[in-house]
Design a protein around this motif. Structure first.
Motif, short mmCIF file in Angstrom:
data_model
loop_
_atom_site.label_atom_id
_atom_site.label_comp_id
_atom_site.label_asym_id
_atom_site.label_seq_id
_atom_site.Cartn_x
_atom_site.Cartn_y
_atom_site.Cartn_z
N ALA A 1 -38.71 -107.31 100.47
CA ALA A 1 -38.89 -106.30 101.49
C ALA A 1 -39.05 -104.92 100.84
N LEU A 2 -38.18 -104.69 99.86
CA LEU A 2 -38.19 -103.40 99.17
C LEU A 2 -39.53 -103.17 98.48
N GLN A 3 -40.03 -104.22 97.85
CA GLN A 3 -41.31 -104.08 97.15
C GLN A 3 -42.44 -103.73 98.11
N ILE B 1 -39.10 -109.92 109.66
CA ILE B 1 -38.83 -111.31 109.32
C ILE B 1 -39.41 -112.23 110.40
N LYS B 2 -40.11 -113.26 109.96
CA LYS B 2 -40.74 -114.17 110.92
C LYS B 2 -39.71 -115.12 111.51
N ASP B 3 -39.40 -114.96 112.75
CA ASP B 3 -38.61 -115.98 113.45
C ASP B 3 -38.92 -115.82 114.93
N TYR C 1 -41.00 -104.07 107.67
CA TYR C 1 -40.98 -105.43 107.15
C TYR C 1 -40.30 -106.28 108.21
N SER D 1 -42.98 -111.57 107.13
CA SER D 1 -42.70 -112.66 106.19
C SER D 1 -41.50 -113.45 106.62
N SER D 2 -41.48 -114.72 106.23
CA SER D 2 -40.24 -115.46 106.43
C SER D 2 -39.46 -115.43 105.12
N GLN D 3 -39.79 -114.50 104.27
CA GLN D 3 -39.12 -114.30 102.99
C GLN D 3 -37.90 -113.41 103.23
N GLU D 4 -36.71 -114.02 103.13
CA GLU D 4 -35.54 -113.26 103.57
C GLU D 4 -34.83 -112.60 102.40
N HIS D 5 -35.56 -111.85 101.61
CA HIS D 5 -34.90 -111.21 100.47
C HIS D 5 -35.16 -109.71 100.47
N TYR D 6 -34.12 -108.98 100.15
CA TYR D 6 -34.25 -107.54 100.10
C TYR D 6 -35.28 -107.11 99.09
N GLY D 7 -35.25 -107.82 97.94
CA GLY D 7 -36.16 -107.44 96.86
C GLY D 7 -37.60 -107.42 97.34
#
Lengths: 129, 698
Positions: free
Chosen positions: A99-101, A112-114, A110, A91-97
């Motif tokens: 990732a944790l879910q 991170i897309k880059d 998890y 995901s390019s979603q950069e949040h712990y929440g």
């Protein structure tokens, strides 16, 4: 035949065609994996019967086909169909929440897309399968 | 035609111009004349020709004209062109034969050649011609003046008609323009006010719920502090009023969400029987109070797990059942669910809620689903409620693809019913991972938790959540780091939940102090900002993990469970929260693509082509969503394009996208949104030009 069999089966699911193509090309180049790509999670679910070694799954999946289930829902369905299925979340979603879910729902990693993620996915696949 | 000079001279004698000229002179003129035939239609001479002869009509007829405008007709025996004898100027009119004509033509030179020998005759002829010329000129001028006046009048009439039409058209156009502008203005104003309204409601939702939660949380705590009898009554009343208020609040927010088209249904596993149980558990006491039987009748052919939105389905049933109980004084309320069709994939269900209440007249039925309406105006006074519940339920049923309707008869009762189709889940049970497992919670039974949290509201939420879910949990609260250390030393705890930002002594310092003597007790950070640097400093000072705020059950209990099992949160490297890139540098660095493709030009071109394709699709969408104020969609679009910027070597634009995305999180609208999206679009457009050039040249 034997060569093909030795290759590990990897499903890539992403609605971002560019990222999907690049990741798929990158992994193909290692000559270690048999790659199948899907632009929706539903398409991937339909072929889970082929027992992929790993599913690499994007978090958001509804940008091209509106109404498509998102990655979290697909993850849940994959896991309820086969709780041992290995899934790497992308995901390019950069949040712990977030990732944790996904990890709480059974994703192994998890990512991170880059521009680092191709190498990262390659490294993780090497570890997992 | 041949004619003798004598005969011609006799003819000349007949015309007044020559009447007083002696016959021998006429005969001489006749000798010098030429005979000309002019067939009908022939123009004998044209306007503006220079005249040099006199014409005498011997046979036939001619007309004197200016184009189509005929001044006169002349017949045999008359003459024309006589003015040529005294004036060499151009002819003012054309002459044409109207029937086959024969003319005698006497050239000016010949006339003067003959007359020069007869001075008296010459003088007479010239005098006569001069008079004729004056007369003719006067007549002509008159005619011309008349003609001019006629033309002027015509032109004026035409002009004024055209002007009138033009003015009318202009007036209509201006009117239409004005109406269009007005409509546009009204639409914009309506849209703007709609946006304001939505924004206002979104804000109010938060602003209202927060204090409500605080009121309810505090009341809940007071209720547990062994209040006196009278205090208990007041607190009960506060609690009940708060709950009512919250219901009303939620209804108002729901209806505004529905009206704004923002209400969406979840699609997840649901269990009809659990939903019915929940409805009975919630409303059973109310039915019991009124001595009304509340019964459930669920079809035995019901598939175990369906898919849909359990929360909204429950909301509909709660509303219908609540109403049924409210309006029933004696008898029963039955919630019935029948399976109408089942094709293995989908299942059509009929939900109906039957009551034996006051019922409604057809007039009341007609308006019962309208917002803010109840069956009669005094219903609100007597039975309470916002009048929104049925309207919300009707809309929600619509979202499920059904239609809520009612059969009712005054005095007999009402049946509210709807048919909807739900998917059949492949799962036999609701997935255990969906919710916090009871086994996990049971494993936590009896734990002693110290919570360090300075925000009373957060403290209440955490406390309530823990007490609700973990059996026999024992909770001690501290409001700052110093208090935390004191309480930690005074008591026995299995776990510490530590807010990072606290007055007097913050969570990091407190953890550090505790770790000096106790390396083992799990300490979890409670942190709202889930950015890498802060989480990293929590871990660095000895915390065991963290729980992101606001709390979600899965994360909250999962983290506590894991901490007590000695597990660490296993999470990836996550970059720091993006900040607005200072200078938007849309510079493109092809190094990454080159590295990735091993410099393979075909692959470079392929990826660049993919990027261009994607940019071409997303750019206009980003523009329209920004203009339309559809910020959630905008956020998703920016999210989609963000990694692509990084892939093609535009890291700054990637950062800008991340900045925009995080600014739009949780429905916020950052003040610099238009500016940053503008920069993003500008960078993208520039990159499209650069890459297109690259594809053409490389």
């Amino acid at each position: 035949m034997t060569m093909t069999d030795a290759k590990k089966k990897v499903f890539l699911v992403d609605d971002d065609n560019m990222f999907l193509t690049m990741l798929s090309d990158h992994l193909e180049a290692t000559d270690k994996y048999n790659i199948s790509t899907f632009s929706t999670g539903e398409a991937c679910l339909a072929r889970l019967g082929e027992k992929p070694d790993v599913v690499v799954l994007d978090y958001y999946l509804d940008s091209t086909v509106p109404g498509s289930l998102n990655g979290m829902e697909i993850l849940k369905r994959i896991k309820s169909a086969d709780s041992d299925q290995k899934v790497v979340m992308l995901s390019s979603q950069e949040h712990y929440g977030v990732a944790l879910q996904t990890i709480a729902k059974g994703a192994l990693y998890y990512v991170i897309k880059d521009n680092q993620s191709f190498g990262e996915v390659e490294r993780l696949l090497g570890e997992i399968v | 035609m041949k004619i003798s000079p004598e005969s011609l001279a006799e003819l000349f004698q007949q015309i007044d111009l020559f009447g007083s000229i002696p016959f021998p002179v006429l005969r001489e003129l006749a000798v010098h004349s030429k005979i000309r035939q002019a067939p009908a239609g022939e123009t004998i001479f044209h306007k503006n020709d220079i005249g040099d002869a006199l014409f005498v009509i011997l046979e036939g007829e001619v007309k004197v004209h200016d184009a189509d405008f005929v001044v006169a007709h002349q017949a045999a025996g008359s003459f024309f062109g006589e003015l040529a004898l005294i004036d060499e100027g151009p002819r003012s009119m054309s002459i044409s034969a109207t029937s086959d004509a024969v003319l005698a033509v006497i050239g000016r030179a010949e006339v003067y050649g003959v007359l020069k020998d007869y001075p008296a005759v010459m003088q007479m002829v010239v005098g006569m011609l001069t008079r004729r010329l004056r007369m003719q000129t006067d007549k002509l001028v008159d005619q011309l003046r008349q003609r001019e006046e006629e033309l002027t009048r015509l032109v004026e009439e035409r002009t004024s008609e055209v002007m009138r039409q033009k003015e009318e058209a202009e007036r209509q156009r201006a009117q239409a323009e004005l109406e269009k502008k007005e409509a546009q203005f009204q639409r914009q104003r309506a849209e703007q006010s709609e946006r304001f309204k939505q924004q206002f409601l979104a804000n109010m939702s938060h602003e209202l719920r927060t204090p409500m939660n605080a009121v309810m949380g505090m009341t809940h705590i007071l209720l547990q502090k062994q209040p006196r009898e009278d205090q208990l009554r007041y607190l009960d009343s506060v609690m009940r009023s708060s709950k009512n208020l919250l219901v009303i609040l939620n209804e108002i927010l729901d209806i505004s969400k529905i009206e704004a088209g923002k209400m969406e249904l979840e699609n997840t596993d649901l269990h009809i029987e659990s939903i019915l149980e929940q409805v009975v558990a919630t409303l059973g006491y109310r039915a019991e109070e009124k001595k009304v039987a509340l019964l459930v009748d669920c079809d035995s052919a019901m598939p175990p797990v369906l898919t849909g939105d359990p929360v909204r389905l429950q909301q509909i049933l709660l509303n219908l059942t609540g109403n049924a109980i409210k309006f029933t004084e004696r008898g029963e309320v039955v919630i019935r669910v029948n399976v109408l069709k089942n094709n293995g994939l989908n299942c059509q269900l009929r939900f109906s809620v039957h009551d034996t209440g006051i019922g409604m007249t057809p007039e009341q039925v007609a308006v019962v689903f309208e917002s803010f309406r109840q069956a009669s105006s005094d219903t609100t006074r007597k039975y309470g409620g916002t009048g929104l519940g049925l309207s919300i339920s009707k809309h929600l049923v619509g979202l499920f693809g059904g239609n809520l309707s009612v059969d009712s008869e005054p005095g007999k009762g009402s049946v509210f019913h709807f048919d909807i189709t739900l998917g059949i889940s492949a799962n036999k049970n609701i997935a255990a991972q969906e919710v916090v497992s009871q086994a996990m919670l049971d494993a936590l039974a009896g734990i002693r938790i110290l919570i360090a949290e300075d925000n009373r509201y957060n403290l209440i939420v955490a406390t309530e959540t823990l007490e609700l879910k973990i059996p026999d949990v024992r909770i001690t609260a501290a409001a700052n780091g110093v208090e935390t250390i004191e309480k930690y030393r005074a008591g026995q705890f299995d776990l510490i939940l530590m807010d990072v930002h606290m007055p007097v002594m913050d969570g990091l310092e407190a953890t550090h102090r505790i770790r000096e003597t106790d390396k083992n007790i799990p300490i979890l950070a409670l942190t709202a900002s889930v950015i890498k640097s802060e989480v990293q400093s929590c871990l660095d000072c000895g915390m065991s993990g963290w729980i992101p705020k606001p709390f979600r059950d899965v994360e909250f209990f999962g983290a506590i469970y894991n901490a007590l099992q000695g597990n660490k949160n296993a999470l990836p490297e996550i970059p720091d929260a993006p900040s607005a890139p200072a200078e938007s540098s849309g510079d493109i660095d092809l190094k990454f693509l080159e590295e990735l493709t091993g410099g393979n030009p075909a692959r470079m071109r392929k990826y660049i082509g993919l990027y261009l394709e994607s940019a071409a699709g997303l750019l206009p969408q980003i523009e329209t969503t920004l203009a339309a104020g559809d910020y959630e969609r905008l956020r998703r679009l920016v999210h989609t394009i963000k990694p692509q910027f990084r892939m093609v070597g535009m890291p700054h634009t990637g950062d800008l996208a991340a900045y925009i995305e995080s600014g739009l999180a949780d429905g916020q609208i950052p003040p610099d949104l238009h500016e940053s999206v503008g920069r993003l679009l500008e960078d993208t457009r520039r990159s499209v030009v650069v890459f297109e050039t690259y594809l053409q040249t490389a």
